[in-house]
Scaffold this motif. Structure first.
Motif, PDB file in Angstrom:
ATOM      1  N   TRP A  84      33.938   2.382  43.004  1.00 44.23           N
ATOM      2  CA  TRP A  84      33.569   1.408  41.971  1.00 44.23           C
ATOM      3  C   TRP A  84      32.441   1.964  41.107  1.00 44.23           C
ATOM      4  N   LYS A  88      32.957   2.979  37.302  1.00 46.88           N
ATOM      5  CA  LYS A  88      32.206   2.157  36.346  1.00 46.88           C
ATOM      6  C   LYS A  88      31.282   3.020  35.497  1.00 46.88           C
ATOM      7  N   CYS A 171      35.421  -4.576  33.981  1.00 45.14           N
ATOM      8  CA  CYS A 171      35.762  -4.685  35.402  1.00 45.14           C
ATOM      9  C   CYS A 171      37.231  -4.342  35.623  1.00 45.14           C
ATOM     10  N   THR A 174      37.773  -0.749  35.212  1.00 42.65           N
ATOM     11  CA  THR A 174      37.225  -0.011  36.360  1.00 42.65           C
ATOM     12  C   THR A 174      38.219   0.011  37.505  1.00 42.65           C
TER      13      THR A 174
END
Lengths: 211, 484
Positions: A84, A88, A171, A174
């Motif tokens: 993550w 990101k 999000c 990602t």
């Protein structure tokens, strides 16, 4: 870094979870948080998850202890967190986000404070509840997850200085990015193993011809 | 030399440890059960073969492709379908059998009409016989003297097309004289006939429950593909039996419907399914020796103590369930050994003994309850009667013979719960992960604990609340004293 600074930054996590926008802004921009505290929260999350599997009352959480593997529990937190953060960071760097890698990691770890707290409560309370009262246990665990996910979105908004819609979009992308990373990893490893297998069979063939 | 020997042994041991691969295989034991995690657990034998009934050993000659079996009293009615006759065998003392009667046909209005491949037979308490005379397309009713009483022929009903053949397979008759019949290619439920043999209607059609995945898969298929797939229409029942209370147990071989159902007069399913899984035979199925897939129940028999036994054609096993739907024991299998079957066909009981018919070998296998099996049944019975002390003792004895028997732990727990021994009940329920029962025991335990310990909890709470106020007051008084 002193122990006081660490304690203070850890205590700040409690402020962050109740005042997400204010909290996450100050976390990075006012340097109120520390990476050490983020490590601590990640570690707490791992410990809480291990306890969830081993110490919960069997009525609410079924674990077949002979198949329980602590390494999987640890990896189940570390790997998604690493993916993550990396995805990101890569994405927001391209789309004029503000945050640094350490800041993204820190904010994400801080966002999981409610999960640690509610799961701990749920583990303790599971020993005082009957099967019919299991709704309280379920509520606590769900609350922790929903709250944490909300905080993650808030952290994306504040750390990268995004609007809500842009944060949600980031999000989603990602998650797509994580998928691509896993795909590349898989291809890479299968290629490597195929390559090794080629040379191994080449050697075997040669050895067979020579003798 | 000695040194070398030791080395060799050590290396062999090491290799055997390193190379030891756990082998996942079908259970090779005769009797087994499933634990909470749906893993087969071997168990002592609950039933053992006591004798065989073979046509060769009696004056009637070998059975050929027998399809049906019914037991009333000490008489076994065997449908010797391949020989177009019904052989009535009397069970004598010490496992001896003799033919008491052979029915080969009936005399209707002075004319002899032979049976043609009869597949099932039912005997009423008044000793009337109902025969599903399959290839003659009729059901015959004979009285105790074997005189023809009446016949049920193909009903003249719009649901039955002119061309369709009427092939009655399996039947039972209830106390009111109504006939419930499963005929070939009838999927609307059992055909119900009144006492005069008139067709009333269908009863208890099978419900089909396809899984979500199958529905999605079907929606995505083309029309041509869909035509190739299984149809989600109710399937025919494979067999039926009537229990002591007059309810009908029905079995099913389809994967999409309940394996066994208990139907009331309305045709509703009233089977209790409180076990780990609904009664469906094997819970963990693999592929071995060319056999795969779920259990297919082809017969069921309801024992006197509300337990029922189902006969599985896939693996030749017999599954016995209690009145709550818990699997008591599963045993037997496919094969040519004693206690195994080649083509499971029918199952019935005499007292607690089970009689299994194998149509390929043409043999009826009699299986009697062992001491272990008796203990399990006695413990169940004592609990049902409300004698919790006795049932707990019996379960303890079961545990001595089989420490892996989940029902025994739960039985002891239930008995302890009824005797207000909550702590013990919790312990036993926890061992076998029975959450619902554990919850009940824990709730009572918690209540009891609160009642006995409430006083000191209140005292501590009072002290905790009072202390700061008291402390402040003392401090104030002390201050005043000092100031004055």
């Amino acid at each position: 870094m002193t122990i006081e600074r660490f304690g203070e930054s850890l205590r700040y996590a409690l402020y962050v979870i109740t005042h997400p926008f204010d909290g996450f802004w100050d976390l990075t921009h006012e340097k109120r948080g520390t990476v050490a505290a983020a490590h601590f929260i990640t570690l707490a999350m791992i410990i809480v998850n291990i306890c969830l599997e081993t110490l919960s009352n069997f009525q609410f959480h079924e674990v077949r202890l002979e198949r329980f593997n602590v390494v999987y529990v640890i990896l189940a937190i570390i790997v998604p967190l690493a993916l993550w953060t990396t995805a990101k960071w890569g994405l927001t760097t391209l789309f004029d986000g503000k945050g640094k890698f350490a800041e993204i990691y820190m904010a994400t770890a801080y966002a999981f404070t409610p999960y640690v707290i509610t799961t701990t409560l749920a583990i303790i309370i599971s020993h005082f509840l009957t099967f019919e009262e299991g709704i309280i246990y379920t509520f606590l665990t769900v609350l922790g997850i929903v709250w944490s996910v909300g905080l993650v979105i808030a952290s994306v908004m504040m750390v990268h200085d995004y609007s809500l819609s842009k944060a949600l979009l980031a999000c989603i992308f990602t998650i797509v990015g994580i998928g691509i990373m896993l795909f590349v990893f898989t291809i890479f490893f299968s290629l490597i193993s195929d390559g090794i297998a080629y040379f191994v069979s080449l050697y075997k063939e040669l050895a067979f011809r020579m003798t | 030399m000695k040194h070398k020997c030791i080395k060799l042994i050590a290396v062999t041991l090491l290799i055997s440890i390193v190379c030891a691969v756990p082998v996942l295989a079908e259970p090779s034991f005769y009797t087994y059960n499933y634990d909470y995690w749906l893993v087969e657990v071997p168990s002592p034998d609950a039933y053992r073969v006591s004798s065989y009934i073979l046509g060769e050993n009696m004056e009637c000659g070998a059975f050929k492709d027998p399809q049906g079996l019914y037991i009333r009293g000490d008489l076994l009615y065997i449908c010797d379908s391949g020989n177009n006759r019904i052989v009535v065998v009397k069970a004598l003392e010490n496992a001896k059998y003799e033919v008491s009667e052979i029915i080969e046909g009936v005399t209707i209005e002075g004319e002899f009409s032979p049976l043609n491949y009869p597949m099932d037979v039912f005997v009423t308490p008044e000793n009337d016989i109902y025969v599903a005379d399959t290839r003659n397309g009729r059901v015959l009713r004979l009285d105790a003297q074997r005189n023809f009483v009446s016949a049920i022929n193909k009903p003249e009903d719009e649901t039955f097309t002119e061309t369709a053949e009427f092939l009655p397979f399996k039947l039972v008759v209830d106390v009111a004289g109504r006939v419930f019949l499963q005929a070939q290619n009838v999927n609307k439920g059992f055909m119900e006939f009144d006492i005069n043999g008139d067709f009333i209607g269908y009863m208890g059609a099978n419900r089909v429950n396809p899984s979500a995945l199958e529905l999605i898969w079907r929606a995505l298929s083309t029309r041509a593909q869909r035509a190739q797939q299984d149809l989600f229409i109710p399937t025919e029942y494979s067999n039926l039996a009537v229990d002591e209370e007059g309810f009908i147990y029905a079995t099913n071989t389809s994967n999409y419907a309940d394996s066994v159902r208990r139907l009331n007069a309305m045709g509703n399913d009233i089977l209790i399914r409180n076990g780990i899984e609904a009664p469906m035979g094997d819970l963990a199925v693999g592929t071995a020796a060319g056999i795969s897939g779920n259990s297919k129940f082809i017969d069921v028999t309801a024992l006197e103590n509300d337990c029922y036994a189902c006969f599985d054609r896939t693996r030749g096993r017999i599954f016995v369930y209690d009145f709550q739907g818990n699997l008591l024991y599963a045993f037997a299998g496919l094969g040519n050994r004693e206690g195994y079957f080649t083509m499971p066909t029918a199952l019935d009981h005499m007292g607690m003994s089970l009689f299994a018919l194998d149509s390929r070998t043409g043999a009826v296998t009699r299986m009697d309850l062992t001491d272990y099996g008796k203990l399990v049944n006695d413990a169940l019975l004592e609990y049902k009667k409300g004698h919790y002390d006795n049932s707990s003792e019996l379960w303890e004895q079961v545990l001595k013979r089989n420490g892996n028997y989940d029902l025994a732990y739960i039985g002891i727990g239930r008995a302890a719960l009824r005797q207000n021994d909550y702590k013990k009940a919790m312990e036993y329920f926890k061992l076998k992960r029975n959450s619902a029962q554990y919850g009940k025991a824990f709730q009572l335990y918690r209540k009891e604990w609160m009642e006995t310990n409430l006083w000191w909890i209140l005292v501590i709470a009072a002290v905790l609340i009072a202390t700061p106020a008291l402390y402040r007051r003392i401090k104030r008084v002390w201050k005043e004293v000092q100031e004055s």
